[in-house]
Design a protein around this motif. Sequence first.
Motif, mmCIF file in Angstrom:
data_model
loop_
_atom_site.group_PDB
_atom_site.id
_atom_site.type_symbol
_atom_site.label_atom_id
_atom_site.label_comp_id
_atom_site.label_asym_id
_atom_site.label_seq_id
_atom_site.Cartn_x
_atom_site.Cartn_y
_atom_site.Cartn_z
ATOM 1 N N VAL A 1 0.858 -1.200 0.000
ATOM 2 C CA VAL A 1 0.000 0.000 0.000
ATOM 3 C C VAL A 1 0.885 1.237 0.000
ATOM 4 C CG1 VAL A 1 -1.695 1.330 1.302
ATOM 5 C CG2 VAL A 1 -1.952 -1.154 1.094
ATOM 6 N N ALA A 2 1.918 1.248 0.825
ATOM 7 C CA ALA A 2 2.830 2.395 0.890
ATOM 8 C C ALA A 2 3.555 2.592 -0.446
ATOM 9 C CB ALA A 2 3.831 2.217 2.024
ATOM 10 N N TRP B 1 2.655 1.551 -3.517
ATOM 11 C CA TRP B 1 1.734 1.954 -4.582
ATOM 12 C C TRP B 1 1.196 3.359 -4.347
ATOM 13 C CZ3 TRP B 1 -0.889 -3.455 -4.273
ATOM 14 C CH2 TRP B 1 -0.071 -4.398 -4.903
ATOM 15 N N SER B 2 0.984 3.732 -3.095
ATOM 16 C CA SER B 2 0.535 5.098 -2.797
ATOM 17 C C SER B 2 1.594 6.104 -3.220
ATOM 18 C CB SER B 2 0.223 5.253 -1.309
ATOM 19 O OG SER B 2 -0.891 4.464 -0.956
ATOM 20 N N LYS B 3 2.854 5.782 -2.964
ATOM 21 C CA LYS B 3 3.946 6.664 -3.386
ATOM 22 C C LYS B 3 3.969 6.783 -4.908
ATOM 23 C CE LYS B 3 8.905 7.385 -3.083
ATOM 24 N NZ LYS B 3 9.991 6.693 -3.717
ATOM 25 N N ILE C 1 1.477 6.368 -6.972
ATOM 26 C CA ILE C 1 0.287 7.128 -7.378
ATOM 27 C C ILE C 1 0.564 8.622 -7.292
ATOM 28 C CG2 ILE C 1 -2.063 7.764 -6.637
ATOM 29 C CD1 ILE C 1 -2.379 4.742 -5.845
ATOM 30 N N ASP C 2 1.244 9.028 -6.239
ATOM 31 C CA ASP C 2 1.495 10.446 -5.982
ATOM 32 C C ASP C 2 2.731 10.994 -6.701
ATOM 33 O OD1 ASP C 2 -0.736 10.575 -4.351
ATOM 34 O OD2 ASP C 2 0.391 10.096 -2.536
#
Length: 91
Positions: A51-52, A54-56, A58-59
């Motif tokens: 999650v961390a 993929w979130s990075k 994404i951003d």
Amino acid sequence: MNEDDVKERLEAALESLARIEHERWAHWQRYMHSKSELRADGSMLVPAELVAKWSKQIDTAYDDLDLDEQQSDQDQVRRYLPTVVKAITRD
């Protein structure tokens, strides 16, 4: 090439690209499922580190991704290129 020919070619390209997109999405979902924990109620738990990560991603703008991540995106686009080239070039 007349307008009807262009519409027909674009419609065929749309179908081909949609098929490729579905295959790409299904591949990603299989990958996500393989990395997640299937729970008794049917839900899935994605590990916090993914999650961390993929979130990075994404951003992060494409230009700011590392070279491996950019290459991965380029590899995905290469799946679409033959259909796009066929749609915009004459036979």
